[in-house]
Design a protein around this motif. Sequence first.
Motif, PDB file in Angstrom:
ATOM      1  N   THR A 230       0.829  -1.215   0.000  1.00  0.00           N
ATOM      2  CA  THR A 230       0.000   0.000   0.000  1.00  0.00           C
ATOM      3  C   THR A 230       0.854   1.251   0.000  1.00  0.00           C
ATOM      4  OG1 THR A 230      -1.715  -1.186   1.248  1.00  0.00           O
ATOM      5  CG2 THR A 230      -1.851   1.212   1.208  1.00  0.00           C
ATOM      6  N   SER A 231       1.931   1.235   0.776  1.00  0.00           N
ATOM      7  CA  SER A 231       2.763   2.439   0.903  1.00  0.00           C
ATOM      8  C   SER A 231       3.470   2.775  -0.404  1.00  0.00           C
ATOM      9  CB  SER A 231       3.796   2.244   2.020  1.00  0.00           C
ATOM     10  OG  SER A 231       4.735   1.235   1.683  1.00  0.00           O
ATOM     11  N   SER A 233       2.270   2.608  -3.289  1.00  0.00           N
ATOM     12  CA  SER A 233       1.352   3.265  -4.230  1.00  0.00           C
ATOM     13  C   SER A 233       0.802   4.568  -3.666  1.00  0.00           C
ATOM     14  CB  SER A 233       0.186   2.322  -4.566  1.00  0.00           C
ATOM     15  OG  SER A 233      -0.528   1.985  -3.389  1.00  0.00           O
ATOM     16  N   SER A 234       1.360   5.009  -2.540  1.00  0.00           N
ATOM     17  CA  SER A 234       0.889   6.245  -1.915  1.00  0.00           C
ATOM     18  C   SER A 234       2.074   7.117  -1.551  1.00  0.00           C
ATOM     19  CB  SER A 234       0.075   5.934  -0.653  1.00  0.00           C
ATOM     20  OG  SER A 234      -0.255   7.117   0.030  1.00  0.00           O
ATOM     21  N   SER A 235       1.951   8.396  -1.822  1.00  0.00           N
ATOM     22  CA  SER A 235       3.031   9.334  -1.478  1.00  0.00           C
ATOM     23  C   SER A 235       2.495  10.480  -0.619  1.00  0.00           C
ATOM     24  CB  SER A 235       3.646   9.910  -2.762  1.00  0.00           C
ATOM     25  OG  SER A 235       2.640  10.551  -3.536  1.00  0.00           O
ATOM     26  N   SER A 236       1.397  10.196   0.094  1.00  0.00           N
ATOM     27  CA  SER A 236       0.718  11.265   0.821  1.00  0.00           C
ATOM     28  C   SER A 236       1.198  11.420   2.266  1.00  0.00           C
ATOM     29  CB  SER A 236      -0.798  11.002   0.841  1.00  0.00           C
ATOM     30  OG  SER A 236      -1.078   9.758   1.456  1.00  0.00           O
ATOM     31  N   ALA A 251       6.646   5.182   5.747  1.00  0.00           N
ATOM     32  CA  ALA A 251       5.366   5.161   5.033  1.00  0.00           C
ATOM     33  C   ALA A 251       4.637   3.838   5.238  1.00  0.00           C
ATOM     34  CB  ALA A 251       5.589   5.409   3.545  1.00  0.00           C
ATOM     35  N   CYS A 255       0.979   2.987   7.189  1.00  0.00           N
ATOM     36  CA  CYS A 255      -0.094   2.168   6.611  1.00  0.00           C
ATOM     37  C   CYS A 255      -0.477   1.034   7.564  1.00  0.00           C
ATOM     38  CB  CYS A 255       0.342   1.591   5.268  1.00  0.00           C
ATOM     39  SG  CYS A 255       0.466   2.804   3.932  1.00  0.00           S
TER      40      CYS A 255
END
Length: 280
Positions: A230-231, A233-236, A251, A255
């Motif tokens: 999951t991390s 695919s996420s950079s938030s 990151a 998650c």
Amino acid sequence: MGRKMEWAGKANHLLGLPRKTVIMAVGTFAKAVALVLNSTSVSNADTLLNLVRSRPPGVPLITVSNHMSTLDDPVMWGFKGFPTCNAHLQRWVLAAEDICFKNTVYSYFFRLGKCIPITRGGGIYQEHMSEALELLSNGEWLHTFPQGKVYQEDEPIRRLKWGTASLIARAPITPIVLPIIHQGFEKVMPEKYMFGRRPPVPLWNKDIKIIVGEPIEFDIAKLKQTAISTSRSSSSFSNEGWPPFGPLDEAAQRCLYIDISERIRSVMEKMRVISKKLKV
């Protein structure tokens, strides 16, 4: 730093006599408030009692509950049949440093009462989280209030703090996680009773209701793999400089803790809804 008094929390401090004295005194107070001054009913108490008294050797227990008043702990352990005065079986609990450890006398008393100082807003890698992890490593029972503060409003469980989730994930042996929901403590110790302040003593003739859930299962290895995926695919996520946790960077840790926290929150919320309809 001088008020943390970790030495006073050791079982062998003065042969354990101060701890036994404090636990017995506080336990007697809890029994009086829960059973004499007020009426306390408990659903599924045997599940909690069995895990406190006879869970598998070396397996830690984490109980989590909503936080309705400053009396939740210790009075929620004062119900009939619970070994409230047994210093060996009694829980460890994460306690707010600014309330329970604000001077030397308080610090010594709460340390004897098996409390661990936690700085609200201090993050999951603050000093005494490692102490909590060590206790879990030794198979101890730890109680936490993952909401992080008292909420007396009758409304859905809010997003939980990540500290409890991080302890579940980082403990060498995955703890048994037992959710508890209670009602009535907000009437025994209301935050805004007189002139916007708490009453000087607990109120009486109130009904306290405690609902013990069933253990929440966590497959930590699987959750870690999901968190890594999951991390990526996420950079938030912002970066606070957390140390790596095995293969998990910051990151991925975020998650993981979000996932665990949301699972706990979801169970607690379902229990809260059910408890409003339940006559224990």
